[in-house]
Design a protein around this motif. Structure first.
Motif, PDB file in Angstrom:
ATOM      1  N   UNK A 204     -57.908 110.567 -20.376  1.00 42.90           N
ATOM      2  CA  UNK A 204     -59.152 110.436 -21.108  1.00 42.90           C
ATOM      3  C   UNK A 204     -59.433 108.905 -21.635  1.00 42.90           C
ATOM      4  N   UNK A 205     -58.363 108.179 -22.031  1.00 42.94           N
ATOM      5  CA  UNK A 205     -58.444 106.817 -22.616  1.00 42.94           C
ATOM      6  C   UNK A 205     -58.991 105.791 -21.375  1.00 42.94           C
ATOM      7  N   UNK A 206     -58.355 105.965 -20.375  1.00 47.10           N
ATOM      8  CA  UNK A 206     -59.079 105.347 -19.031  1.00 47.10           C
ATOM      9  C   UNK A 206     -60.399 105.561 -18.706  1.00 47.10           C
ATOM     10  N   UNK A 207     -60.897 106.580 -18.743  1.00 48.06           N
ATOM     11  CA  UNK A 207     -62.399 106.926 -18.598  1.00 48.06           C
ATOM     12  C   UNK A 207     -63.147 106.498 -19.680  1.00 48.06           C
ATOM     13  N   UNK A 212     -67.149 103.018 -21.625  1.00 44.82           N
ATOM     14  CA  UNK A 212     -67.573 102.192 -22.881  1.00 44.82           C
ATOM     15  C   UNK A 212     -68.085 100.844 -22.318  1.00 44.82           C
ATOM     16  N   UNK A 213     -67.159 100.210 -21.226  1.00 49.00           N
ATOM     17  CA  UNK A 213     -67.703  99.015 -20.760  1.00 49.00           C
ATOM     18  C   UNK A 213     -69.022  99.312 -20.084  1.00 49.00           C
ATOM     19  N   UNK A 227     -67.214 102.383 -32.044  1.00 46.33           N
ATOM     20  CA  UNK A 227     -66.662 103.020 -30.964  1.00 46.33           C
ATOM     21  C   UNK A 227     -66.922 104.063 -30.101  1.00 46.33           C
ATOM     22  N   UNK A 228     -66.303 104.280 -29.121  1.00 44.55           N
ATOM     23  CA  UNK A 228     -66.594 105.407 -28.111  1.00 44.55           C
ATOM     24  C   UNK A 228     -65.517 106.606 -27.960  1.00 44.55           C
ATOM     25  N   UNK A 229     -65.927 107.719 -27.807  1.00 40.85           N
ATOM     26  CA  UNK A 229     -64.986 108.750 -27.729  1.00 40.85           C
ATOM     27  C   UNK A 229     -65.489 109.959 -26.872  1.00 40.85           C
ATOM     28  N   UNK A 230     -64.698 110.658 -26.202  1.00 40.99           N
ATOM     29  CA  UNK A 230     -64.930 111.553 -25.032  1.00 40.99           C
ATOM     30  C   UNK A 230     -65.021 112.900 -25.808  1.00 40.99           C
ATOM     31  N   UNK A 242     -58.330 114.261 -26.612  1.00 41.17           N
ATOM     32  CA  UNK A 242     -57.033 113.008 -26.970  1.00 41.17           C
ATOM     33  C   UNK A 242     -57.155 112.206 -25.863  1.00 41.17           C
ATOM     34  N   UNK A 243     -56.544 110.940 -26.327  1.00 41.72           N
ATOM     35  CA  UNK A 243     -56.583 109.900 -25.377  1.00 41.72           C
ATOM     36  C   UNK A 243     -55.489 110.077 -24.220  1.00 41.72           C
TER      37      UNK A 243
END
Length: 255
Positions: A204-207, A212-213, A227-230, A242-243
């Motif tokens: 999830x952190x990679x996505x 976000x970019x 900040x961004x979250x999934x 979770x990341x």
């Protein structure tokens, strides 16, 4: 919903059932549901993971019809296994030896020199070599064959697999059978949805970083402190992802 735990008998009986399922796999026109069932049994009964790996090594060694439907189905299931479970260290060494005999050195060499066989989740174009960067040495009977390409893919996957919460979804199994990526759609409030290519190992952190970019670029938020979250959202629940969560596991829960 994703497949859940089922009722089982003894490990010995379940091992026999899995062996019968492998025999059935040879003639199955649509092998995906059967493959998912085998994977689910391995997830529910971890001691059977090594058993299935050993059975698949046996079935892909000197097959009566190399490259035939049955042979390819075994390689495809082995591909799904490698993206879901790690075998015990002794079986892993045995499996890598089996794979090295089927990946022609010239295929690995071409990958090293040209990035000709890039894998999902590897924009750097790393080839399917030993994680230490040492190319496999082998005498393949079927150079550049489908089996060699599956062996190459599996070898790389084994270096990244850490275990799964869920078995691959039907869609993921279809994608893995073609050694391709999945497309994950992320819906963004106030902006068009983003489509991100992911592998069975993408977190999830990679996505989140990729999305976000893109949003920063689209909406001109380079100076924003936000900040961004999934979030995983369905009709019944909404929760943050979770990341370290594998996106493939999240997609399975939507199945």
């Amino acid at each position: 919903a994703a497949p859940g735990p089922r009722s089982y008998t003894t490990l010995r009986d379940e091992a026999v059932k899995l062996f019968n399922s492998l025999q059935q796999l040879e003639l199955e026109r649509d092998p995906v549901p059967l493959m998912q069932g085998i994977l689910q049994t391995c997830l529910d009964l971890p001691p059977l993971v090594d058993e299935i790996y050993c059975q698949l090594v046996k079935q892909t060694t000197e097959p009566p019809a190399p490259g035939g439907q049955g042979d390819l189905h075994y390689w495809q299931l082995l591909t799904c296994m490698s993206c879901t479970f790690l075998p015990s260290p002794p079986v892993l060494r045995f499996l890598r030896f089996h794979l090295d005999r089927r990946v022609p050195a010239e295929l690995l060499g071409a990958s090293c020199r040209q990035g000709a066989h890039r894998l999902p989740g590897h924009p750097s174009g790393r080839c399917c070599c030993d994680p230490r960067g040492v190319s496999c040495r082998t005498e393949s009977r079927f150079p550049a064959s489908e089996m060699a390409k599956y062996a190459c893919f599996i070898r790389e996957a084994l270096g990244k697999t850490k275990g799964r919460e869920c078995v691959p979804s039907l869609e993921e199994i279809l994608v893995l059978m073609r050694r391709q990526e999945m497309i994950c759609t992320v819906h963004c409030p106030g902006a068009p949805a983003c489509s991100v290519a992911i592998s069975s190992h993408t977190t999830a952190e990679e996505v989140r970083g990729c999305v976000a970019r893109e949003l920063v670029s689209r909406l001109g938020l380079s100076q924003s402190p936000n900040l961004f979250a999934l979030y995983e959202q369905s009709r019944r629940r909404e929760q943050p992802v979770g990341s370290a969560t594998l996106l493939a596991d999240v997609l399975t829960r939507f199945e």
